[in-house]
Design a protein around this motif. Structure first.
Motif, short mmCIF file in Angstrom:
data_model
loop_
_atom_site.label_atom_id
_atom_site.label_comp_id
_atom_site.label_asym_id
_atom_site.label_seq_id
_atom_site.Cartn_x
_atom_site.Cartn_y
_atom_site.Cartn_z
N VAL A 285 45.24 34.83 76.49
CA VAL A 285 45.94 35.48 77.60
C VAL A 285 46.11 36.95 77.22
O VAL A 285 46.91 37.29 76.35
N ILE A 286 45.35 37.80 77.88
CA ILE A 286 45.43 39.23 77.61
C ILE A 286 45.63 39.97 78.92
O ILE A 286 45.27 39.50 79.99
N GLU A 287 46.24 41.15 78.84
CA GLU A 287 46.45 41.97 80.01
C GLU A 287 45.25 42.90 80.20
O GLU A 287 44.41 43.04 79.28
N PRO A 288 45.12 43.56 81.36
CA PRO A 288 43.96 44.44 81.57
C PRO A 288 43.80 45.50 80.50
O PRO A 288 42.68 45.72 80.02
N THR A 289 44.88 46.16 80.09
CA THR A 289 44.76 47.17 79.03
C THR A 289 44.28 46.53 77.73
O THR A 289 43.50 47.12 76.98
N GLY A 290 44.73 45.31 77.47
CA GLY A 290 44.33 44.60 76.27
C GLY A 290 42.86 44.27 76.23
O GLY A 290 42.30 43.98 75.16
N ALA A 291 42.20 44.31 77.40
CA ALA A 291 40.78 43.97 77.49
C ALA A 291 39.87 45.18 77.36
O ALA A 291 38.64 45.03 77.30
N LEU A 292 40.42 46.38 77.30
CA LEU A 292 39.58 47.59 77.34
C LEU A 292 38.55 47.63 76.22
O LEU A 292 37.36 47.86 76.47
N ALA A 293 38.98 47.45 74.98
CA ALA A 293 38.06 47.57 73.85
C ALA A 293 36.97 46.50 73.91
O ALA A 293 35.79 46.78 73.68
N ALA A 294 37.37 45.28 74.24
CA ALA A 294 36.40 44.20 74.35
C ALA A 294 35.40 44.46 75.48
O ALA A 294 34.22 44.10 75.38
N THR A 295 35.87 45.09 76.55
CA THR A 295 35.00 45.39 77.68
C THR A 295 33.85 46.30 77.26
O THR A 295 32.70 46.10 77.68
N ALA A 296 34.14 47.30 76.46
CA ALA A 296 33.09 48.22 76.02
C ALA A 296 31.99 47.49 75.27
O ALA A 296 30.81 47.84 75.36
N LEU A 297 32.36 46.44 74.53
CA LEU A 297 31.38 45.65 73.78
C LEU A 297 30.66 44.66 74.67
O LEU A 297 29.43 44.63 74.72
N LEU A 298 31.42 43.85 75.41
CA LEU A 298 30.82 42.77 76.18
C LEU A 298 30.01 43.26 77.37
O LEU A 298 29.08 42.59 77.82
N GLU A 299 30.34 44.44 77.88
CA GLU A 299 29.59 45.00 79.01
C GLU A 299 28.43 45.89 78.55
O GLU A 299 27.72 46.47 79.38
N GLY A 300 28.27 46.03 77.24
CA GLY A 300 27.16 46.82 76.72
C GLY A 300 27.34 48.32 76.86
O GLY A 300 26.37 49.07 76.76
N ILE A 301 28.57 48.76 77.08
CA ILE A 301 28.83 50.20 77.15
C ILE A 301 28.58 50.84 75.78
O ILE A 301 28.00 51.92 75.67
N VAL A 302 29.06 50.16 74.74
CA VAL A 302 28.72 50.53 73.37
C VAL A 302 27.61 49.60 72.92
O VAL A 302 27.82 48.38 72.83
#
Length: 330
Positions: A285-302
């Protein structure tokens, strides 16, 4: 690339020794939060990924680290006069609980549109809340007016040496547990967590890249990083309420320019997809801000492959009544 130089760090507001001292202040008080791995994430990213789960920290976010570290170092006179801060929720809860543990009166200046779950928790920890309309005044101005009348000490959410040092203990613990990392991804609002974690990481793992992540709709830190001058954003429209800060802290910007290797941004839809994935597949259970770093990885931004990656999950204080509405946007 960062301009990190271990010989030039004496001019900054925070150094690694302060983070190590903060770890001692927090020992047996803050939770040593778990590090979670996922075979599915490793397969998807072709990396070995370690999630530092600050959603399991006291008050549900990393903010307790900095809050307790700062309040524990106040003088007896300051403690008796009480402390005041301004926050949309996570820092508010952290200050409130730290004050309760240390027997320090706390007052929080909070926007009237802050998530109800964060308002309720802040009250529950015993803090006085003073609400304000973001369209009529700034939280900093209101806080200064109240503090002057009451003689309170202001402990800001991110632009404070003891706050930054406390937040850096999250990366310190992660590295102590998992060892070498090639990349560390950290969310960014005002920059306290990012700068603190970057200091710790570059002192322990000099070759580890540190990348900050913020919403595209609140990209002041990324613009500041590339322009090397402080940029601002007014009331950014992002679901990541912890990243709605108007600008980086004045102490944090030089630290980020010195220790952080890159800054990236992620879209609102990408944040929601990552948040949904981590709820459904990793049971976190994470909040939107808590997902930011993971988003960069899982979405291929980094874009990385075959490396060891640390991801700081900053918090899990989401209003469960609004979760269905959020996920229906995907």
């Amino acid at each position: 690339m960062s301009i990190y130089n271990s010989k030039s760090t004496n001019n900054f507001a925070v150094n690694y020794n302060q983070i190590a001292a903060a770890a001692n202040h927090l020992y047996s008080i803050a939770h040593r939060t778990p590090v979670i791995t996922s075979a599915t994430v490793n397969q998807l990213t072709k990396c070995e990924v370690f999630f530092k789960c600050e959603n399991f920290q006291r008050t549900g976010s990393f903010k307790f680290r900095g809050a307790y570290n700062a309040l524990s170092q106040l003088s007896e006179t300051q403690k008796q006069s009480g402390v005041l801060t301004y926050s949309s929720g996570n820092h508010a809860q952290a200050i409130a609980l730290a004050g309760k543990l240390l027997n320090i009166p706390t007052t929080i200046v909070m926007p009237n549109n802050a998530p109800e779950v964060k308002k309720s928790a802040t009250r529950g920890y015993g803090a006085e809340i003073i609400f304000y309309d973001i369209n009529q005044t700034t939280r900093e101005k209101l806080a200064e007016e109240i503090a002057e009348k009451r003689g309170s000490t202001i402990i800001p959410p991110y632009d404070h040496p003891d706050i930054i040092a406390g937040q850096g203990t999250a990366a310190l613990e992660l590295i102590e547990e998992v060892g070498n990392l090639d990349l560390l991804l950290v969310c960014c609002g005002g920059g306290g967590l990012l700068s603190g974690c970057a200091i710790a990481t570059k002192n322990l793992l000099k070759n580890c890249r540190v990348v900050g992540v913020e919403p595209k709709n609140a990209d002041d830190a990324t613009r500041s990083f590339y322009s090397k001058t402080l940029q601002s954003v007014h009331n950014p429209n992002t679901i990541a309420d912890g990243a709605r800060t108007p600008y980086l802290g004045k102490l944090n910007l030089p630290l980020i320019l010195n220790y952080v290797d890159d800054m990236v941004t992620v879209s609102e839809s990408a944040i929601l997809r990552t948040m949904y994935f981590m709820w459904e597949r990793m049971k976190l259970v994470i909040e939107p801000t808590g997902a930011l770093a993971a988003t960069a990885l899982l979405e291929g931004i980094v874009k990385v492959s075959g490396v060891r990656v640390g991801v700081i999950i900053s918090g899990g204080n989401v209003d469960l009544k609004q979760v269905g509405e959020l996920f229906n946007r995907i």
